[in-house]
Motif scaffolding. Structure first.
Motif, mmCIF file in Angstrom:
data_model
loop_
_atom_site.group_PDB
_atom_site.id
_atom_site.type_symbol
_atom_site.label_atom_id
_atom_site.label_comp_id
_atom_site.label_asym_id
_atom_site.label_seq_id
_atom_site.Cartn_x
_atom_site.Cartn_y
_atom_site.Cartn_z
ATOM 1 N N LEU A 161 0.596 2.441 4.350
ATOM 2 C CA LEU A 161 -0.551 1.554 4.557
ATOM 3 C C LEU A 161 -0.340 0.191 3.897
ATOM 4 C CD1 LEU A 161 -3.357 4.194 3.942
ATOM 5 C CD2 LEU A 161 -2.507 3.345 6.135
ATOM 6 N N PRO A 162 -1.107 -0.827 4.320
ATOM 7 C CA PRO A 162 -0.959 -2.161 3.730
ATOM 8 C C PRO A 162 -1.052 -2.183 2.198
ATOM 9 C CG PRO A 162 -2.249 -2.333 5.722
ATOM 10 C CD PRO A 162 -2.036 -0.850 5.462
ATOM 11 N N VAL A 163 -1.981 -1.446 1.605
ATOM 12 C CA VAL A 163 -2.090 -1.423 0.146
ATOM 13 C C VAL A 163 -0.795 -0.894 -0.477
ATOM 14 C CG1 VAL A 163 -3.217 0.856 -0.001
ATOM 15 C CG2 VAL A 163 -3.562 -0.824 -1.815
ATOM 16 N N GLN A 164 -0.158 0.063 0.158
ATOM 17 C CA GLN A 164 1.094 0.619 -0.338
ATOM 18 C C GLN A 164 2.250 -0.363 -0.134
ATOM 19 O OE1 GLN A 164 0.906 4.232 1.977
ATOM 20 N NE2 GLN A 164 -0.138 5.331 0.325
ATOM 21 N N GLN A 165 2.237 -1.080 0.985
ATOM 22 C CA GLN A 165 3.249 -2.107 1.227
ATOM 23 C C GLN A 165 3.153 -3.220 0.190
ATOM 24 O OE1 GLN A 165 2.764 -3.369 5.329
ATOM 25 N NE2 GLN A 165 2.851 -1.259 6.060
ATOM 26 N N GLU A 166 1.929 -3.592 -0.166
ATOM 27 C CA GLU A 166 1.716 -4.639 -1.167
ATOM 28 C C GLU A 166 2.259 -4.219 -2.528
ATOM 29 O OE1 GLU A 166 -2.466 -5.463 -1.155
ATOM 30 O OE2 GLU A 166 -2.423 -6.151 0.936
ATOM 31 N N VAL A 167 2.006 -2.971 -2.909
ATOM 32 C CA VAL A 167 2.515 -2.488 -4.195
ATOM 33 C C VAL A 167 4.037 -2.386 -4.143
ATOM 34 C CG1 VAL A 167 2.525 -0.551 -5.819
ATOM 35 C CG2 VAL A 167 0.358 -1.416 -4.900
ATOM 36 N N GLN A 168 4.593 -1.992 -3.010
ATOM 37 C CA GLN A 168 6.053 -1.977 -2.851
ATOM 38 C C GLN A 168 6.641 -3.362 -3.130
ATOM 39 O OE1 GLN A 168 8.723 0.545 -1.439
ATOM 40 N NE2 GLN A 168 9.533 -1.009 -2.811
ATOM 41 N N GLN A 169 6.010 -4.402 -2.600
ATOM 42 C CA GLN A 169 6.474 -5.766 -2.844
ATOM 43 C C GLN A 169 6.404 -6.133 -4.324
ATOM 44 O OE1 GLN A 169 3.980 -8.010 -0.174
ATOM 45 N NE2 GLN A 169 5.236 -7.519 1.617
ATOM 46 N N GLU A 170 5.337 -5.697 -4.998
ATOM 47 C CA GLU A 170 5.209 -5.970 -6.440
ATOM 48 C C GLU A 170 6.293 -5.250 -7.237
ATOM 49 O OE1 GLU A 170 3.365 -8.228 -7.859
ATOM 50 O OE2 GLU A 170 2.416 -8.739 -5.961
ATOM 51 N N ILE A 171 6.606 -4.032 -6.830
ATOM 52 C CA ILE A 171 7.667 -3.269 -7.496
ATOM 53 C C ILE A 171 8.997 -3.990 -7.333
ATOM 54 C CG2 ILE A 171 9.015 -1.125 -7.375
ATOM 55 C CD1 ILE A 171 6.309 0.239 -6.492
ATOM 56 N N ASN A 172 9.320 -4.383 -6.117
ATOM 57 C CA ASN A 172 10.587 -5.079 -5.854
ATOM 58 C C ASN A 172 10.678 -6.377 -6.633
ATOM 59 O OD1 ASN A 172 11.147 -3.000 -4.071
ATOM 60 N ND2 ASN A 172 10.772 -4.218 -2.235
ATOM 61 N N ARG A 173 9.561 -7.122 -6.672
ATOM 62 C CA ARG A 173 9.541 -8.390 -7.401
ATOM 63 C C ARG A 173 9.781 -8.170 -8.896
ATOM 64 N NH1 ARG A 173 6.422 -11.050 -10.423
ATOM 65 N NH2 ARG A 173 4.602 -9.735 -10.194
ATOM 66 N N ALA A 174 9.085 -7.195 -9.453
ATOM 67 C CA ALA A 174 9.202 -6.933 -10.890
ATOM 68 C C ALA A 174 10.586 -6.422 -11.270
ATOM 69 C CB ALA A 174 8.142 -5.930 -11.328
ATOM 70 N N GLU A 175 11.160 -5.603 -10.417
ATOM 71 C CA GLU A 175 12.470 -5.018 -10.712
ATOM 72 C C GLU A 175 13.622 -5.943 -10.312
ATOM 73 O OE1 GLU A 175 13.227 -1.776 -12.231
ATOM 74 O OE2 GLU A 175 11.216 -2.370 -12.888
ATOM 75 N N GLY A 176 13.329 -6.953 -9.500
ATOM 76 C CA GLY A 176 14.372 -7.881 -9.077
ATOM 77 C C GLY A 176 15.366 -7.257 -8.116
ATOM 78 N N ARG A 177 14.924 -6.220 -7.436
ATOM 79 C CA ARG A 177 15.788 -5.501 -6.499
ATOM 80 C C ARG A 177 14.909 -4.674 -5.569
ATOM 81 N NH1 ARG A 177 16.140 -0.021 -8.170
ATOM 82 N NH2 ARG A 177 15.277 0.281 -10.240
ATOM 83 N N GLU A 178 15.515 -4.202 -4.497
ATOM 84 C CA GLU A 178 14.824 -3.287 -3.587
ATOM 85 C C GLU A 178 14.743 -1.933 -4.290
ATOM 86 O OE1 GLU A 178 12.844 -2.802 -0.032
ATOM 87 O OE2 GLU A 178 13.789 -4.659 -0.676
ATOM 88 N N CYS A 179 13.564 -1.417 -4.465
ATOM 89 C CA CYS A 179 13.340 -0.159 -5.185
ATOM 90 C C CYS A 179 12.630 0.809 -4.248
ATOM 91 C CB CYS A 179 12.505 -0.427 -6.428
ATOM 92 S SG CYS A 179 12.364 0.964 -7.548
ATOM 93 N N LEU A 180 13.266 1.924 -3.946
ATOM 94 C CA LEU A 180 12.712 2.897 -3.015
ATOM 95 C C LEU A 180 11.390 3.456 -3.536
ATOM 96 C CD1 LEU A 180 13.098 4.567 -0.425
ATOM 97 C CD2 LEU A 180 14.338 6.236 -1.807
ATOM 98 N N LEU A 181 10.350 3.342 -2.729
ATOM 99 C CA LEU A 181 9.038 3.905 -3.056
ATOM 100 C C LEU A 181 8.972 5.288 -2.435
ATOM 101 C CD1 LEU A 181 6.162 3.501 -4.245
ATOM 102 C CD2 LEU A 181 5.515 2.496 -2.052
ATOM 103 N N GLY A 182 8.946 6.310 -3.273
ATOM 104 C CA GLY A 182 8.859 7.673 -2.785
ATOM 105 C C GLY A 182 7.441 8.012 -2.376
ATOM 106 N N SER A 183 7.257 9.232 -1.898
ATOM 107 C CA SER A 183 5.917 9.656 -1.501
ATOM 108 C C SER A 183 5.670 11.090 -1.948
ATOM 109 C CB SER A 183 5.742 9.537 0.017
ATOM 110 O OG SER A 183 6.587 10.434 0.689
ATOM 111 N N ILE A 184 4.399 11.406 -2.136
ATOM 112 C CA ILE A 184 3.983 12.737 -2.568
ATOM 113 C C ILE A 184 2.770 13.138 -1.737
ATOM 114 C CG2 ILE A 184 3.284 14.181 -4.518
ATOM 115 C CD1 ILE A 184 4.199 11.937 -6.397
#
Length: 150
Positions: A89-112
């Motif tokens: 969902l868009p909210v999850q995509q937005e957090v994915q972008q924040e994770i990538n920005r903070a880590e300075g790399r593409e970071c796989l977002l897992g799911s549960i």
């Protein structure tokens, strides 16, 4: 106020983030998540709140001071949409972008899966509730380490 510390990070949240160790997990959740009930079973034992922000803004603040674990494939995970586990969902995509920005790399977002997410949340270090009203704005972040300064 503190210099260079996001004002969303109140004293209770900063305490928890500092107290967590490598591999400890935090839950960042939306306003619909049973935060208080789940948080009572965590290590910290009480819910923490960042009510004035959504999960995107809270994630940005948290990840401005906390590194994610590089020793696991998915140091950040999202709650899956019931019946649609591959729907991000868009909210999850937005957090994915924040994770990538903070880590300075593409970071796989897992799911549960939703109910498995609740089980993981009960074993987390803490639960941080936000004012996010969009559904499925719930995440688990695993704390990493900071390398020594040269």
């Amino acid at each position: 106020m503190l210099k260079k510390i996001d004002p969303l990070l109140n004293a209770d949240v900063l305490y928890a983030l500092r107290a967590m160790g490598h591999g400890d997990e935090l839950v960042l959740c939306d306003a619909n998540f049973p935060a208080d009930a789940i948080a009572r079973r965590t290590v910290l034992g009480k819910v923490l709140r960042i009510d004035g922000a959504g999960t995107k803004e809270a994630a940005r603040a948290i990840l401005s001071v906390m590194a994610l674990d590089t020793a696991v494939d998915t140091p950040a995970r999202r709650m899956e949409v019931v019946g649609e586990p591959d729907n991000v969902l868009p909210v999850q995509q937005e957090v994915q972008q924040e994770i990538n920005r903070a880590e300075g790399r593409e970071c796989l977002l897992g799911s549960i899966e939703r109910f498995a997410f609740y089980d993981v949340a009960r074993t987390a270090y803490c639960v941080i509730a936000t004012g996010e009203r969009r559904f499925y704005g719930c995440f688990v972040f695993r704390k990493g380490v900071l390398a020594p300064e040269a």
